[in-house]
Design an enzyme around this catalytic site. Structure first.
Site, PDB file in Angstrom:
ATOM      1  N   LYS A   1       0.825  -1.205   0.000  1.00 26.75           N
ATOM      2  CA  LYS A   1       0.000   0.000   0.000  1.00 26.75           C
ATOM      3  C   LYS A   1       0.858   1.253   0.000  1.00 26.75           C
ATOM      4  CE  LYS A   1      -1.493   2.189   3.417  1.00 26.75           C
ATOM      5  NZ  LYS A   1      -2.051   2.665   4.712  1.00 26.75           N
TER       6      LYS A   1
ATOM      7  N   ASP B   1      -6.430   1.124   1.009  1.00 23.35           N
ATOM      8  CA  ASP B   1      -6.406   1.235   2.466  1.00 23.35           C
ATOM      9  C   ASP B   1      -7.749   0.747   3.013  1.00 23.35           C
ATOM     10  OD1 ASP B   1      -8.178   3.232   1.808  1.00 23.35           O
ATOM     11  OD2 ASP B   1      -7.243   4.760   3.072  1.00 23.35           O
TER      12      ASP B   1
END
Length: 226
Positions: free
Chosen positions: A120, A138
């Site tokens: 991420k 997320d």
């Protein structure tokens, strides 16, 4: 959602928030990288409160290494997991100096090899700092992907792959910002505000109609009072 529905949904978010961008404060790829590492399990607002002082004292990887782990920790004690994050920031700065001449690499493999950097974080840096079409998933985007039917998945990788598949290529890079801000301020975890959701029509959330009906008087009042 079908691909046409996905385009309608993303287009609606774009029209509602055309200037969406990262809410983290940074002035360089290095500043962004450190800020994103610090933002894990912490809010952007909390990170933005500590980074000005940190970067004033240590604006480069070399200066950050000279500051030391304890010096970094002194600046970030108010955010979650500050001890581990101070350790990771110190180590990743060492790695940047040793392996990349102090520069932030632009490729995923090199980024993910840095301390404290996962998929991420790497995707955010690639997207925001280097203009890549990487989709960072997320908790907000994971929730939206499943709740709306945009890209259902049991884990973040499945949601990421679904988003890349359904979102039109020309919209993929900015879609990261449209989605994360929509999840942060409208499609919230506990109380999604369906009554003023720009993507209401193509959204497949089963409870959207009930939530809009429940808050109809409130929505009407907000519209009439501005």
């Amino acid at each position: 959602m079908t691909r046409p529905e996905a385009r309608r949904f993303i287009t609606a978010l774009a029209e509602a928030n055309p200037n969406a961008e990262s809410e983290l404060t940074f002035t360089s790829p290095f500043g962004l990288l450190v800020a994103v590492v610090l933002s894990a399990q912490a809010t952007d607002k909390s990170v933005n409160k500590v980074t000005p002082g940190l970067f004033h004292e240590a604006p480069t990887p070399a200066a950050m290494v000279a500051l030391g782990e304890d010096g970094i920790a002194r600046h970030i004690r108010t955010i979650g997991l500050w001890r581990a994050k101070a350790r990771n920031v110190f180590k990743l700065c060492q790695q940047l100096l040793e392996k990349h001449d102090g520069e932030v690499p632009a490729d995923r493999k090199s980024l993910e090899a840095l301390a404290g950097v996962g998929r991420k974080t790497a995707s955010v840096v690639m997207n925001v700092a280097f203009g890549d079409d990487a989709m960072a998933v997320d908790t907000h985007i994971f929730r939206i992907g499943n709740r709306t039917g945009l890209a259902p998945g049991k884990n973040v990788r499945q949601v990421e792959e679904g988003l890349v598949e359904r979102i039109p290529p020309d919209m993929l890079r900015p879609a990261h910002h449209w989605l994360i801000l929509h999840g942060r301020y409208v499609c919230k975890a506990r109380s999604p505000e369906c009554w003023h959701c720009a993507g209401y029509e193509p959204c497949r959330y089963p409870e959207k109609k009930a939530r809009r009906t429940l808050h109809a008087p409130e929505a009407t009042l907000a519209e009439t009072t501005g």
